[in-house]
Enzyme design. Structure first.
Site, PDB file in Angstrom:
ATOM      1  N   ARG A 156       0.848  -1.193   0.000  1.00 22.72           N
ATOM      2  CA  ARG A 156       0.000   0.000   0.000  1.00 22.72           C
ATOM      3  C   ARG A 156       0.873   1.228   0.000  1.00 22.72           C
ATOM      4  NH1 ARG A 156      -4.560   0.787   4.539  1.00 22.72           N
ATOM      5  NH2 ARG A 156      -2.721   1.008   5.829  1.00 22.72           N
ATOM      6  N   ASP A 167       4.865  -5.812   9.303  1.00 29.39           N
ATOM      7  CA  ASP A 167       6.011  -5.418  10.138  1.00 29.39           C
ATOM      8  C   ASP A 167       6.063  -6.216  11.427  1.00 29.39           C
ATOM      9  OD1 ASP A 167       7.069  -3.580   8.378  1.00 29.39           O
ATOM     10  OD2 ASP A 167       5.878  -1.915   9.160  1.00 29.39           O
TER      11      ASP A 167
HETATM   12  O1  LIG Z   1      -4.140  -1.559  10.250  1.00 30.44           O
HETATM   13  C1  LIG Z   1      -3.654  -2.020   9.191  1.00 30.44           C
HETATM   14  C2  LIG Z   1      -4.149  -1.724   7.923  1.00 30.44           C
HETATM   15  C3  LIG Z   1      -3.575  -2.259   6.804  1.00 30.44           C
HETATM   16  N1  LIG Z   1      -2.511  -3.108   6.894  1.00 30.44           N
HETATM   17  C4  LIG Z   1      -1.857  -3.655   5.671  1.00 30.44           C
HETATM   18  O2  LIG Z   1      -2.457  -3.079   4.526  1.00 30.44           O
HETATM   19  C5  LIG Z   1      -3.160  -4.039   3.748  1.00 30.44           C
HETATM   20  C6  LIG Z   1      -4.639  -3.814   3.718  1.00 30.44           C
HETATM   21  O3  LIG Z   1      -4.938  -2.489   3.508  1.00 30.44           O
HETATM   22  P1  LIG Z   1      -6.108  -2.056   2.506  1.00 30.44           P
HETATM   23  O4  LIG Z   1      -6.284  -0.598   2.828  1.00 30.44           O
HETATM   24  O5  LIG Z   1      -7.306  -2.871   2.850  1.00 30.44           O
HETATM   25  O6  LIG Z   1      -5.605  -2.273   1.130  1.00 30.44           O
HETATM   26  C7  LIG Z   1      -2.955  -5.387   4.396  1.00 30.44           C
HETATM   27  O7  LIG Z   1      -2.412  -6.215   3.384  1.00 30.44           O
HETATM   28  C8  LIG Z   1      -1.984  -5.155   5.507  1.00 30.44           C
HETATM   29  O8  LIG Z   1      -0.739  -5.668   5.101  1.00 30.44           O
HETATM   30  C9  LIG Z   1      -2.006  -3.417   8.141  1.00 30.44           C
HETATM   31  O9  LIG Z   1      -1.046  -4.209   8.265  1.00 30.44           O
HETATM   32  N2  LIG Z   1      -2.577  -2.872   9.260  1.00 30.44           N
HETATM   33  O1  LIG Z   2       0.072  -3.784   2.722  1.00 27.37           O
HETATM   34  P1  LIG Z   2       1.421  -3.354   3.199  1.00 27.37           P
HETATM   35  O2  LIG Z   2       1.949  -2.174   2.434  1.00 27.37           O
HETATM   36  O3  LIG Z   2       1.439  -3.131   4.679  1.00 27.37           O
HETATM   37  O4  LIG Z   2       2.357  -4.549   2.830  1.00 27.37           O
HETATM   38  P2  LIG Z   2       3.079  -5.660   3.739  1.00 27.37           P
HETATM   39  O5  LIG Z   2       2.088  -6.742   3.958  1.00 27.37           O
HETATM   40  O6  LIG Z   2       4.248  -6.088   2.936  1.00 27.37           O
HETATM   41  O7  LIG Z   2       3.490  -5.037   5.040  1.00 27.37           O
HETATM   42 MG   LIG Z   3       2.547  -3.779   5.980  1.00 26.28          MG
END
Ligand SMILES: O=c1ccn([C@@H]2O[C@H](COP(=O)(O)O)[C@@H](O)[C@H]2O)c(=O)[nH]1
Ligand SMILES: O=P(O)(O)OP(=O)(O)O
Ligand SMILES: [Mg+2]
Length: 209
Positions: free
Chosen positions: A104, A203
């Site tokens: 993202r 993370d």
């Molecule tokens: O609180 C959170 C929110 C999102 N993530 C990471 O982002 C994507 C999902 O986000 P979308 O906005 O629905 O695309 C998800 O793959 C998580 O990796 C998160 O870790 N914590």
């Molecule tokens: O959706 P993100 O950017 O948080 O990706 P990741 O799952 O690699 O942390």
């Molecule tokens: Mg992430």
């Protein structure tokens, strides 16, 4: 409209409580994500088809049930979804694994696909897309679109924590995709994080922050 199910089994809720705690170690976080994924997979696979077969027990000839129907593919959205794969495969060991890499953009919150590799017969399989977090829904929607473009027809989405915004977005875009979550949280903050949530699942799983 698709179904949205919160699997609120006490064991899942208890493990999720520990997962949310900011003091939980990377090691424990990883283990808990897998454990919750296993417990959820039990419910997500509830509608799997069965057929009658005849067998001999040591005591009698009898008719019993065995799994039939579509084979399964588990498709994690990288990175965070990787943490759920072993947990699901523990229950469905014959499942094939596909991967969709997605990150993202921190400012726009738009998802960007950077990798995709799926089982060749994805159109015949029941696909379980896994990602711990359903926030805006952008990543899940793009992952589902990428799967459909390659022929996938039977898709379920399994997340640990969902935001109402993400559920609404996926249901609007993909009314054929049922969504399963361990919790429905309150809202998204201005950085796109789920509140109260558990932070950035990727993370926390990989210890990158
Ligand atoms: O609180 C959170 C929110 C999102 N993530 C990471 O982002 C994507 C999902 O986000 P979308 O906005 O629905 O695309 C998800 O793959 C998580 O990796 C998160 O870790 N914590
Ligand atoms: O959706 P993100 O950017 O948080 O990706 P990741 O799952 O690699 O942390
Ligand atoms: Mg992430």
């Amino acid at each position: 409209m698709s179904k949205f199910t919160v699997i609120d089994h006490p064991l899942i809720q208890h493990k999720l409580r520990i997962l949310r705690d900011k003091n939980t170690s990377t090691k424990d976080f990883r283990e808990l994500v897998n454990e919750i994924a296993t417990l959820m997979a039990y419910e997500v696979s509830r509608d799997m088809q069965l057929e009658d077969v005849e067998i001999d027990t040591p005591v009698a000839h009898t008719t019993v049930k065995q799994l039939t129907g579509k084979k399964v593919a588990v498709v994690p959205i990288l990175r965070a979804g990787l943490g759920m794969v072993d947990g699901v495969v523990k229950l469905i060991p014959a499942a094939r694994i596909g991967h969709i890499g997605m990150y993202r953009d921190e400012k726009t919150l738009e998802p960007h696909e950077y990798f995709i590799k799926l089982p060749e017969d994805i159109e015949k399989r029941e696909v379980i897309v896994v990602d711990p977090m359903l926030a805006t829904g952008g990543s899940a929607k793009d992952a589902i679109a990428a799967l459909k473009k390659r022929g996938a027809r039977y898709i379920k989405l399994m997340v640990l924590v969902a935001a109402p915004e993400g559920v609404k977005a996926v249901q609007a875009a993909d009314p054929d995709v049922d969504i399963f979550a361990a919790a429905l949280d309150d809202h998204l903050n201005d950085k796109g994080y789920i509140v109260p949530g558990l932070g950035d699942a990727g993370d926390r799983l990989f210890g990158t922050k």
